[in-house]
Design a protein around this motif. Structure first.
Motif, PDB file in Angstrom:
ATOM      1  N   SER A  76      39.535  48.393  50.811  1.00  0.00           N
ATOM      2  CA  SER A  76      38.279  48.994  50.375  1.00  0.00           C
ATOM      3  C   SER A  76      37.681  48.253  49.174  1.00  0.00           C
ATOM      4  CB  SER A  76      38.508  50.454  49.987  1.00  0.00           C
ATOM      5  OG  SER A  76      39.291  50.506  48.813  1.00  0.00           O
ATOM      6  N   LEU A  77      38.378  47.214  48.713  1.00  0.00           N
ATOM      7  CA  LEU A  77      37.916  46.511  47.510  1.00  0.00           C
ATOM      8  C   LEU A  77      36.993  45.355  47.883  1.00  0.00           C
ATOM      9  CD1 LEU A  77      41.321  46.419  45.635  1.00  0.00           C
ATOM     10  CD2 LEU A  77      39.306  47.693  44.928  1.00  0.00           C
ATOM     11  N   ASP A  78      35.807  45.373  47.317  1.00  0.00           N
ATOM     12  CA  ASP A  78      34.849  44.288  47.529  1.00  0.00           C
ATOM     13  C   ASP A  78      35.303  43.066  46.729  1.00  0.00           C
ATOM     14  OD1 ASP A  78      32.615  42.900  48.250  1.00  0.00           O
ATOM     15  OD2 ASP A  78      31.315  43.827  46.746  1.00  0.00           O
ATOM     16  N   LEU A  79      34.757  41.906  47.060  1.00  0.00           N
ATOM     17  CA  LEU A  79      35.054  40.726  46.251  1.00  0.00           C
ATOM     18  C   LEU A  79      34.579  40.972  44.824  1.00  0.00           C
ATOM     19  CD1 LEU A  79      34.072  37.632  48.403  1.00  0.00           C
ATOM     20  CD2 LEU A  79      36.142  38.993  48.486  1.00  0.00           C
ATOM     21  N   SER A  80      35.244  40.344  43.865  1.00  0.00           N
ATOM     22  CA  SER A  80      34.795  40.479  42.481  1.00  0.00           C
ATOM     23  C   SER A  80      35.166  39.207  41.726  1.00  0.00           C
ATOM     24  CB  SER A  80      35.448  41.689  41.825  1.00  0.00           C
ATOM     25  OG  SER A  80      36.749  41.351  41.406  1.00  0.00           O
ATOM     26  N   SER A  81      34.908  39.219  40.433  1.00  0.00           N
ATOM     27  CA  SER A  81      35.203  38.019  39.652  1.00  0.00           C
ATOM     28  C   SER A  81      36.702  37.795  39.508  1.00  0.00           C
ATOM     29  CB  SER A  81      34.552  38.125  38.279  1.00  0.00           C
ATOM     30  OG  SER A  81      35.030  39.281  37.628  1.00  0.00           O
ATOM     31  N   THR A  82      37.509  38.814  39.861  1.00  0.00           N
ATOM     32  CA  THR A  82      38.963  38.633  39.847  1.00  0.00           C
ATOM     33  C   THR A  82      39.550  38.793  41.242  1.00  0.00           C
ATOM     34  OG1 THR A  82      39.261  40.964  39.369  1.00  0.00           O
ATOM     35  CG2 THR A  82      39.196  39.492  37.479  1.00  0.00           C
ATOM     36  N   ARG A  83      38.704  38.731  42.261  1.00  0.00           N
ATOM     37  CA  ARG A  83      39.133  38.925  43.648  1.00  0.00           C
ATOM     38  C   ARG A  83      38.323  37.968  44.501  1.00  0.00           C
ATOM     39  NH1 ARG A  83      37.462  44.232  44.178  1.00  0.00           N
ATOM     40  NH2 ARG A  83      38.621  44.810  42.313  1.00  0.00           N
ATOM     41  N   PHE A  84      38.852  36.762  44.700  1.00  0.00           N
ATOM     42  CA  PHE A  84      38.036  35.738  45.352  1.00  0.00           C
ATOM     43  C   PHE A  84      38.024  35.873  46.868  1.00  0.00           C
ATOM     44  CE2 PHE A  84      39.080  32.744  41.575  1.00  0.00           C
ATOM     45  CZ  PHE A  84      38.240  33.480  40.772  1.00  0.00           C
ATOM     46  N   THR A  85      38.993  36.591  47.396  1.00  0.00           N
ATOM     47  CA  THR A  85      39.024  36.772  48.849  1.00  0.00           C
ATOM     48  C   THR A  85      39.601  38.143  49.167  1.00  0.00           C
ATOM     49  OG1 THR A  85      39.747  35.840  50.949  1.00  0.00           O
ATOM     50  CG2 THR A  85      41.326  35.750  49.148  1.00  0.00           C
ATOM     51  N   ASN A  86      39.272  38.621  50.341  1.00  0.00           N
ATOM     52  CA  ASN A  86      39.881  39.849  50.825  1.00  0.00           C
ATOM     53  C   ASN A  86      39.676  39.935  52.329  1.00  0.00           C
ATOM     54  OD1 ASN A  86      41.232  42.220  50.870  1.00  0.00           O
ATOM     55  ND2 ASN A  86      39.907  43.307  49.456  1.00  0.00           N
ATOM     56  N   VAL A  87      40.483  40.783  52.981  1.00  0.00           N
ATOM     57  CA  VAL A  87      40.348  40.954  54.425  1.00  0.00           C
ATOM     58  C   VAL A  87      39.751  42.326  54.676  1.00  0.00           C
ATOM     59  CG1 VAL A  87      41.522  40.839  56.628  1.00  0.00           C
ATOM     60  CG2 VAL A  87      42.428  39.590  54.686  1.00  0.00           C
ATOM     61  N   PHE A  88      38.670  42.359  55.436  1.00  0.00           N
ATOM     62  CA  PHE A  88      37.975  43.616  55.670  1.00  0.00           C
ATOM     63  C   PHE A  88      38.147  44.049  57.122  1.00  0.00           C
ATOM     64  CE2 PHE A  88      35.873  41.606  52.101  1.00  0.00           C
ATOM     65  CZ  PHE A  88      35.935  42.622  51.175  1.00  0.00           C
ATOM     66  N   THR A  89      38.239  45.342  57.306  1.00  0.00           N
ATOM     67  CA  THR A  89      38.414  45.884  58.644  1.00  0.00           C
ATOM     68  C   THR A  89      37.049  46.190  59.240  1.00  0.00           C
ATOM     69  OG1 THR A  89      40.352  46.955  57.724  1.00  0.00           O
ATOM     70  CG2 THR A  89      39.709  47.598  59.947  1.00  0.00           C
TER      71      THR A  89
END
Lengths: 288, 405
Positions: A76-89
């Motif tokens: 549920s976490l969007d990309l941010s300045s401390t989250r350069f990648t994520n996997v979305f369902t």
């Protein structure tokens, strides 16, 4: 209205028309300004991704980014300045697909052309990175990016923009990006972009289930990150993009509009000034 | 602002009672302004201690109230100066001479405030100077920053001729600038203004997919330029109406008539481009469907064109006043639409109170600067008061007028 007044006003209005007509020199067809660099890229196969989030964790570790609190589900976490990648369902009918989102590392990136101070740059490896010592935090790259990737450090007093670097520090050592190195299902394949495109089409042609499109091959002039999928890309939330690179629009601005504004401006305003000066001098002679 | 000196001067020249009333009004006005400036200053303090978290800006809306109103709209409303200066100095339209000073002053203040707002908005205000030493020749934003910086210098050159005539400023502090240099500053100013007034819209050329199709067109620069010129000239009319009421000086009918013609020309151009772009891109019916587009077109062009094209309304001060407000509102609304409305997806951007407070504070600061400048410098003809002891006859005139003798 006497003759002189008429002359004056027509001169003034014709000048503005001239300036306006110059704006039209911004072409409506934009050439795809893509020089095929021998750069790196990643091929992401949406059909293979199981949404485990290993890439997310690996990215955090490789880039020394702070860990999130445990209570919030990762997906549920969007990309941010401390989250350069994520996997979305993504739920499409009764099917679930997992889409890994990160910077696309465009071949002709809009953010690099946009950046006011030239803090964004495209390296030879293909990675698009932010120079932290230059960025002034104007956030123009965030407006310019067609994928909405650059993120601002909203929680900091002195804040700049941060985003995925394609693990440039690892690439320079000859190691592949962290996310690609940990993927348990080989959904992320790292390699030279040219070879990845060939690989992508090989997979598409060998298997009926794939959509006949490599996302990123031609989008905004091509991106280093490529996607193949068995579900139409619009349903996965990928924006539909033109094939011309976005900086080619502004290129025309600098090539045609700016020089013509300057030349026409100097000729017209300078000419009008000299003409009026002469008129005034003549009149003074007559009066004396 | 030194208040002691003008008081004594006015006391000598006018009946005592009148001055008392005027002073009371001035003090009340300054108190109101300083309250708003105080609110703004507190907002700026919060912004610098807590960062941009205090704003409603997000990844969906990287730019908001400050960029659209405080930077883009403020700079657009300062566009009157380059048009009027170029008309007077280059095209020899001397009827507008009396408007050069007020418009140059308001442009100078507008550009200073715009720059301040930009520095408040960026993430690293301590690094803003990097924009001047680290160019990106492909960035329209960089071009704008450079154009605005140089244009600010041109405005200072133009303003220095006014400042030298002030009774309250030391002569020797301001270098004497030859007339040729002023003309060069005017020509350069007009070119630089055209470049950045259109270029500020050109910033959005790179976003054809990001922003709504109702707003993205190749003609954003043209729309920005025409609406800025019309809005800037509307601002000049607004100023001269207000100042004629407060300072009790007659309205310059000839100058206003010429301005009206120019505004009509630019508003019609804006209307032509805006409507044809809509018609070819998304269909003409969108004008009525989308209230934001409708508002933009009404305020920028249709209302002022109607008000100014009818001679009966045009000659009426109220009609003129409404038209000028509509033009200014149009310039503001069109910028707000491009920056905020065109970005609307799922979430909606509402500025926070702190954001709004800083904007209001900056507007109050603009008005304070203007009030102070009108008191200190010979901007309007009647404001210049000869010093009684040493009666120096000094004519309020631009350097160009001297060549007429």
């Amino acid at each position: 209205m006497n003759r002189r007044e008429f002359l004056k006003s027509s001169l003034f209005f014709s000048s503005s028309i001239a300036v306006l007509s110059m704006f039209n020199s911004i072409n409506k067809t934009y050439p795809t300004r893509v020089e095929e660099l021998d750069s790196y890229g990643m091929l992401i196969d949406v059909t293979k991704c199981i949404g485990c989030g290993s890439c997310y964790v690996a990215c955090k570790i490789a880039n020394n980014l702070p860990v999130e609190s445990e209570n919030i589900p990762r997906a549920s976490l969007d990309l941010s300045s401390t989250r350069f990648t994520n996997v979305f369902t993504r739920r499409i009918g009764d099917k679930y697909r997992f889409v890994k989102i990160q910077c696309m590392h465009c071949i002709d990136p809009a953010c690099v052309a946009a950046c006011t101070v030239g803090a964004m740059r495209k390296t030879e490896t293909g990675a698009v990175v932010v120079d932290e010592s230059k960025c002034v935090g104007c956030r123009y790259c965030m407006v310019a990016c067609p994928f909405k990737i650059p993120r601002f450090q909203w929680d900091k007093q002195l804040a700049i923009v941060a985003k995925c670097t394609l693990c440039l520090n690892r690439l320079e050592k000859g190691i592949q990006p962290a996310c690609a190195s940990v993927c348990p299902t080989n959904a992320i394949k790292f390699g030279k972009r040219k070879e990845l495109i060939e690989e992508a089409w090989r997979r598409i042609n060998n298997n009926e289930k794939y959509v006949k499109h490599v996302y990123g091959e031609s989008e905004v002039g091509g991106t280093s990150i490529l996607y193949i999928s068995d579900v139409p890309f619009e349903l996965l939330g990928f924006p539909k993009l033109p094939e011309y690179s976005l900086p080619s629009i502004t290129e025309n601005w600098f090539k045609y509009a700016v020089p013509s504004i300057i030349t026409i401006g100097i000729l017209l305003l300078g000419g009008a000034y000299l003409y009026n000066e002469r008129l005034n001098k003549k009149r003074r002679v007559i009066y004396e | 602002m030194s208040k002691a000196k003008p008081e004594t001067l006015e006391e000598i020249l006018a009946p005592e009672l009148k001055i008392k009333v005027a002073n009371k009004r001035l003090i009340a006005w300054l108190t109101v302004l300083s309250i708003f400036i105080g609110i703004g200053a507190y907002g700026v303090y919060l912004r610098f201690t807590r960062g941009l978290l205090i704003t409603a800006l997000s990844n969906e809306y990287p730019w908001g109230l400050w960029i659209s109103i405080d930077v883009l709209a403020t700079i657009a409303l300062g566009a009157g100066a380059f048009v009027i200066a170029a008309s007077v100095y280059c095209f020899g339209i001397h009827e507008l001479e009396s408007l050069v000073r007020p418009s140059v002053l308001s442009a100078l203040i507008a550009y200073i405030i715009g720059t301040v707002a930009l520095i408040i908005d960026i993430g690293r205000p301590d690094r803003f100077w990097i924009t001047l030493i680290s160019p990106n020749h492909h960035s329209i934003m960089w071009e704008n920053v450079i154009c605005i910086t140089i244009y600010l210098m041109c405005l200072l050159v133009e303003f220095s001729t006014i400042a030298r005539e002030s009774n309250y400023v030391e002569f020797k502090l301001i270098p004497r600038i030859p007339k040729n240099l002023v003309v060069i500053a005017v020509i350069a100013g007009a070119i630089l203004s055209t470049m950045h007034q259109s270029g500020l819209g050109g910033v959005y050329l790179v976003t054809p997919v990001r922003i709504n199709t109702l707003w993205w067109t190749e003609f954003i620069p043209v729309l920005f330029w025409t609406s800025a010129v019309a809005g800037g000239l509307g601002m000049v009319i607004f100023e001269s109406i207000i100042s004629s009421k407060i300072l009790r000086i007659p309205l310059e009918k000839n100058a206003i008539n010429i301005l009206v013609k120019m505004i009509l020309f630019f508003s019609i151009l804006y209307l032509y481009f805006r409507v044809s772009v809509l018609a070819f891109k998304v269909g003409i019916e969108q004008i009525l469907v989308n209230q934001f587009v409708l508002m933009e077109i009404l305020l920028c062009s249709l209302i002022p064109i109607f008000l100014l094209a009818v001679p009966k309304i045009r000659r009426n001060v109220i009609g003129l006043f409404v038209a000028s407000i509509s033009l200014m509102g149009g310039a503001v609304i069109s910028r707000w639409n491009l920056v905020v409305t065109s970005m609307v997806t799922s979430s909606i951007y509402y500025p926070t109170w702190i954001e709004a407070g800083i904007t209001i504070g900056l507007i109050a600061l603009t008005l304070l600067f203007y009030t102070a400048a009108v008191k200190l410098f010979p901007i309007y003809p009647t404001v210049e008061i000869p010093i009684p002891e040493v009666v120096v006859k000094k004519e309020v005139s631009t350097p160009l007028k001297e060549t007429h003798h």
